[in-house]
Design a protein around this motif. Structure first.
Motif, PDB file in Angstrom:
ATOM      1  N   GLN A 130       0.840  -1.203   0.000  1.00 40.87           N
ATOM      2  CA  GLN A 130       0.000   0.000   0.000  1.00 40.87           C
ATOM      3  C   GLN A 130       0.867   1.241   0.000  1.00 40.87           C
ATOM      4  OE1 GLN A 130      -2.483  -0.355   3.445  1.00 40.87           O
ATOM      5  NE2 GLN A 130      -3.697  -2.033   2.601  1.00 40.87           N
ATOM      6  N   LEU A 131       0.400   2.262  -0.700  1.00 39.48           N
ATOM      7  CA  LEU A 131       1.129   3.532  -0.702  1.00 39.48           C
ATOM      8  C   LEU A 131       1.184   4.127   0.702  1.00 39.48           C
ATOM      9  CD1 LEU A 131      -0.160   5.325  -3.941  1.00 39.48           C
ATOM     10  CD2 LEU A 131       2.112   4.386  -3.523  1.00 39.48           C
ATOM     11  N   SER A 132       2.345   4.696   1.047  1.00 38.98           N
ATOM     12  CA  SER A 132       2.491   5.303   2.371  1.00 38.98           C
ATOM     13  C   SER A 132       2.673   6.817   2.300  1.00 38.98           C
ATOM     14  CB  SER A 132       3.684   4.691   3.108  1.00 38.98           C
ATOM     15  OG  SER A 132       4.891   4.936   2.400  1.00 38.98           O
ATOM     16  N   ALA A 133       3.303   7.314   1.216  1.00 43.40           N
ATOM     17  CA  ALA A 133       3.611   8.748   1.167  1.00 43.40           C
ATOM     18  C   ALA A 133       3.811   9.238  -0.257  1.00 43.40           C
ATOM     19  CB  ALA A 133       4.876   9.042   1.982  1.00 43.40           C
ATOM     20  N   VAL A 134       3.569  10.531  -0.448  1.00 41.95           N
ATOM     21  CA  VAL A 134       3.917  11.216  -1.692  1.00 41.95           C
ATOM     22  C   VAL A 134       4.862  12.350  -1.318  1.00 41.95           C
ATOM     23  CG1 VAL A 134       3.081  12.468  -3.718  1.00 41.95           C
ATOM     24  CG2 VAL A 134       1.681  10.653  -2.711  1.00 41.95           C
ATOM     25  N   GLY A 173       8.753   8.412   8.742  1.00 42.83           N
ATOM     26  CA  GLY A 173       8.594   7.053   9.269  1.00 42.83           C
ATOM     27  C   GLY A 173       7.983   6.107   8.255  1.00 42.83           C
ATOM     28  N   VAL A 174       8.364   6.270   6.996  1.00 49.02           N
ATOM     29  CA  VAL A 174       7.795   5.404   5.944  1.00 49.02           C
ATOM     30  C   VAL A 174       8.881   4.525   5.325  1.00 49.02           C
ATOM     31  CG1 VAL A 174       5.900   6.973   5.398  1.00 49.02           C
ATOM     32  CG2 VAL A 174       8.054   7.208   4.144  1.00 49.02           C
ATOM     33  N   TRP A 175       8.492   3.326   4.950  1.00 45.95           N
ATOM     34  CA  TRP A 175       9.333   2.377   4.237  1.00 45.95           C
ATOM     35  C   TRP A 175       8.446   1.240   3.793  1.00 45.95           C
ATOM     36  CZ3 TRP A 175      10.543  -2.770   5.733  1.00 45.95           C
ATOM     37  CH2 TRP A 175       9.916  -3.172   6.920  1.00 45.95           C
ATOM     38  N   PRO A 176       8.805   0.368   2.901  1.00 52.58           N
ATOM     39  CA  PRO A 176       9.976   0.470   2.035  1.00 52.58           C
ATOM     40  C   PRO A 176       9.771   1.528   0.943  1.00 52.58           C
ATOM     41  CG  PRO A 176       8.710  -1.486   1.510  1.00 52.58           C
ATOM     42  CD  PRO A 176       8.037  -0.853   2.683  1.00 52.58           C
ATOM     43  N   PRO A 177      10.844   1.862   0.195  1.00 54.60           N
ATOM     44  CA  PRO A 177      10.763   2.931  -0.798  1.00 54.60           C
ATOM     45  C   PRO A 177       9.676   2.736  -1.852  1.00 54.60           C
ATOM     46  CG  PRO A 177      13.052   2.342  -0.417  1.00 54.60           C
ATOM     47  CD  PRO A 177      12.239   1.354   0.347  1.00 54.60           C
ATOM     48  N   HIS A 178       9.356   1.489  -2.175  1.00 56.19           N
ATOM     49  CA  HIS A 178       8.355   1.279  -3.241  1.00 56.19           C
ATOM     50  C   HIS A 178       6.932   1.651  -2.814  1.00 56.19           C
ATOM     51  CE1 HIS A 178       8.214  -2.886  -1.370  1.00 56.19           C
ATOM     52  NE2 HIS A 178       6.928  -2.554  -1.398  1.00 56.19           N
ATOM     53  N   THR A 179       6.759   2.030  -1.541  1.00 59.95           N
ATOM     54  CA  THR A 179       5.440   2.519  -1.105  1.00 59.95           C
ATOM     55  C   THR A 179       5.357   4.046  -1.188  1.00 59.95           C
ATOM     56  OG1 THR A 179       6.030   2.752   1.244  1.00 59.95           O
ATOM     57  CG2 THR A 179       5.238   0.574   0.506  1.00 59.95           C
ATOM     58  N   LYS A 184      -0.820  -1.637  -9.005  1.00 57.90           N
ATOM     59  CA  LYS A 184       0.418  -2.390  -9.284  1.00 57.90           C
ATOM     60  C   LYS A 184       1.009  -2.974  -8.001  1.00 57.90           C
ATOM     61  CE  LYS A 184       1.808  -0.193 -13.582  1.00 57.90           C
ATOM     62  NZ  LYS A 184       2.575   0.871 -14.242  1.00 57.90           N
ATOM     63  N   LEU A 185       0.992  -2.181  -6.934  1.00 55.43           N
ATOM     64  CA  LEU A 185       1.516  -2.667  -5.654  1.00 55.43           C
ATOM     65  C   LEU A 185       0.734  -3.879  -5.161  1.00 55.43           C
ATOM     66  CD1 LEU A 185       2.241   0.647  -3.684  1.00 55.43           C
ATOM     67  CD2 LEU A 185       3.919  -0.933  -4.640  1.00 55.43           C
ATOM     68  N   GLN A 186      -0.601  -3.827  -5.333  1.00 62.14           N
ATOM     69  CA  GLN A 186      -1.431  -4.957  -4.916  1.00 62.14           C
ATOM     70  C   GLN A 186      -1.056  -6.241  -5.645  1.00 62.14           C
ATOM     71  OE1 GLN A 186      -3.747  -5.199  -2.428  1.00 62.14           O
ATOM     72  NE2 GLN A 186      -3.042  -3.162  -1.862  1.00 62.14           N
ATOM     73  N   LYS A 187      -0.603  -6.072  -6.907  1.00 65.13           N
ATOM     74  CA  LYS A 187      -0.179  -7.243  -7.702  1.00 65.13           C
ATOM     75  C   LYS A 187       1.257  -7.627  -7.435  1.00 65.13           C
ATOM     76  CE  LYS A 187      -3.135  -5.910 -11.589  1.00 65.13           C
ATOM     77  NZ  LYS A 187      -3.025  -4.935 -12.700  1.00 65.13           N
ATOM     78  N   GLY A 188       1.900  -6.903  -6.513  1.00 62.56           N
ATOM     79  CA  GLY A 188       3.293  -7.224  -6.205  1.00 62.56           C
ATOM     80  C   GLY A 188       4.304  -6.574  -7.123  1.00 62.56           C
ATOM     81  N   GLN A 189       3.845  -5.656  -7.978  1.00 63.03           N
ATOM     82  CA  GLN A 189       4.784  -4.966  -8.889  1.00 63.03           C
ATOM     83  C   GLN A 189       5.553  -3.886  -8.114  1.00 63.03           C
ATOM     84  OE1 GLN A 189       3.144  -3.654 -12.671  1.00 63.03           O
ATOM     85  NE2 GLN A 189       1.689  -5.347 -12.672  1.00 63.03           N
ATOM     86  N   ARG A 190       6.786  -3.643  -8.569  1.00 64.74           N
ATOM     87  CA  ARG A 190       7.659  -2.661  -7.933  1.00 64.74           C
ATOM     88  C   ARG A 190       8.185  -1.669  -8.974  1.00 64.74           C
ATOM     89  NH1 ARG A 190       5.150  -4.370  -4.449  1.00 64.74           N
ATOM     90  NH2 ARG A 190       5.764  -5.723  -2.727  1.00 64.74           N
ATOM     91  N   PRO A 191       8.626  -0.479  -8.536  1.00 66.34           N
ATOM     92  CA  PRO A 191       9.112   0.498  -9.500  1.00 66.34           C
ATOM     93  C   PRO A 191      10.336  -0.008 -10.273  1.00 66.34           C
ATOM     94  CG  PRO A 191       9.378   1.342  -7.247  1.00 66.34           C
ATOM     95  CD  PRO A 191       8.672   0.043  -7.148  1.00 66.34           C
ATOM     96  N   ASP A 239      -3.726   5.848  -8.302  1.00 70.80           N
ATOM     97  CA  ASP A 239      -4.603   4.664  -8.352  1.00 70.80           C
ATOM     98  C   ASP A 239      -3.938   3.534  -9.132  1.00 70.80           C
ATOM     99  OD1 ASP A 239      -6.513   5.989  -6.860  1.00 70.80           O
ATOM    100  OD2 ASP A 239      -7.706   6.620  -8.601  1.00 70.80           O
ATOM    101  N   ASP A 240      -3.262   3.890 -10.222  1.00 73.77           N
ATOM    102  CA  ASP A 240      -2.566   2.899 -11.047  1.00 73.77           C
ATOM    103  C   ASP A 240      -1.405   2.258 -10.275  1.00 73.77           C
ATOM    104  OD1 ASP A 240      -2.561   1.751 -13.785  1.00 73.77           O
ATOM    105  OD2 ASP A 240      -0.503   2.520 -13.821  1.00 73.77           O
ATOM    106  N   ILE A 241      -0.649   3.099  -9.567  1.00 71.89           N
ATOM    107  CA  ILE A 241       0.466   2.587  -8.761  1.00 71.89           C
ATOM    108  C   ILE A 241      -0.057   1.675  -7.645  1.00 71.89           C
ATOM    109  CG2 ILE A 241       2.301   3.223  -7.129  1.00 71.89           C
ATOM    110  CD1 ILE A 241       2.699   5.785  -8.823  1.00 71.89           C
ATOM    111  N   ALA A 242      -1.150   2.103  -7.003  1.00 72.27           N
ATOM    112  CA  ALA A 242      -1.740   1.291  -5.929  1.00 72.27           C
ATOM    113  C   ALA A 242      -2.144  -0.083  -6.441  1.00 72.27           C
ATOM    114  CB  ALA A 242      -2.944   2.020  -5.332  1.00 72.27           C
TER     115      ALA A 242
END
Length: 272
Positions: free
Chosen positions: A8-12, A177-183, A265-272, A260-263
């Motif tokens: 899940q996304l943590s920060a922008v 306080g956010v990690w990992p970077p792909h979030t 992708k993350l749900q499918k396990g995709q990473r940047p 929304d698109d990134i979210a």
């Protein structure tokens, strides 16, 4: 953070000029041109924009390496442009930039609404900038008055290296306080700002129209016809894609579909 939250996304994390405020990233430009003018050097706006997004000391250093500038400097001053010269120009530049920054501090349309929407979704809002602390001391209260208070601020000069290194992003991860970077998603209008995100391991979103890549004020942009706008959009998009941006949009107002698109992708396990 549990493992399911790693999807899940943590920060922008937003840049400032050309991203959140100062449509066209205009404040530093005139200051760079006038700075070199003071020292007898002709510099075009296009040349001045080249290294945009870097820390301002690095930006001045890069401009001094341009063959046209280096030749003028040597002819005029009888020696090559040196790091001591950069130090001197930087001292002159900071108050020049600080003097005009308030005149270009209007928010980019939709920026504050977007930030409020992201906060409502539970996202942290980080910020990094190529500006130094003295300049941001002027910008921050103006932004706050307009309703924008990010959760942190990392300035050029705070750390051992600025963009395109990832150090300002690493500090932001720690601050928020956010990690990992792909979030995390980095949003920026310059190539070095995109590289900053890539080197830190985040998703990156380039802004084609509102920032340095087009370099027009909002009024100048709106005065163009659609074909002229599209030509500039395509050039700017190509520049940001070449820097490695995962997505390129016109301005921060267009960010939600990308998130929304990134979210997804993350749900499918995709990473940047």
């Amino acid at each position: 953070m549990t493992s399911n939250q790693h999807n899940q996304l943590s920060a922008v994390v937003f840049d400032w000029a050309g991203t959140i405020l100062d449509f066209g990233s205009c404040a530093p430009m005139g200051a760079f041109v006038r700075l070199f003018e003071k020292f007898g050097i002709d510099l075009t706006i296009a040349e001045a924009r080249g290294p945009m997004g870097m820390a301002k000391w690095d930006h001045i250093h890069a401009l001094g390496q341009l063959p046209c500038v280096a030749a003028q400097w040597e002819k005029l001053h009888g020696k090559a442009f040196s790091k001591a010269d950069v130090d001197h120009l930087y001292e002159v530049f900071t108050p020049m930039n600080a003097a005009v920054v308030a005149d270009f501090a209007d928010f980019i349309p939709g920026a504050v609404d977007m930030v409020n929407t992201l906060r409502a979704r539970g996202l942290k809002i980080g910020s990094t900038t190529g500006y130094n602390r003295p300049i941001m001391d002027i910008v921050l209260p103006i932004a706050e008055k307009g309703g924008y208070v990010p959760d942190n601020l990392v300035c050029a000069g705070d750390l051992a290296a600025g963009r395109p290194s990832p150090l300002m992003m690493y500090r932001t991860f720690a601050d928020l306080g956010v990690w990992p970077p792909h979030t995390v998603v980095k949003v920026d209008d310059t190539g070095v700002g995109i590289e900053e995100g890539l080197h830190a391991g985040t998703w990156t979103v380039g802004l084609a129209i509102s920032g340095n890549a087009v370099g027009l004020s909002l009024a100048e942009w709106q005065a163009l016809d659609a074909p002229a706008q599209q030509a500039l959009r395509e050039t700017a998009t190509a520049q940001l894609k070449a820097a490695g941006a995962h997505y390129v949009i016109d301005s921060v107002a267009d960010l939600l579909p990308v998130l929304d698109d990134i979210a997804a992708k993350l749900q499918k396990g995709q990473r940047p």
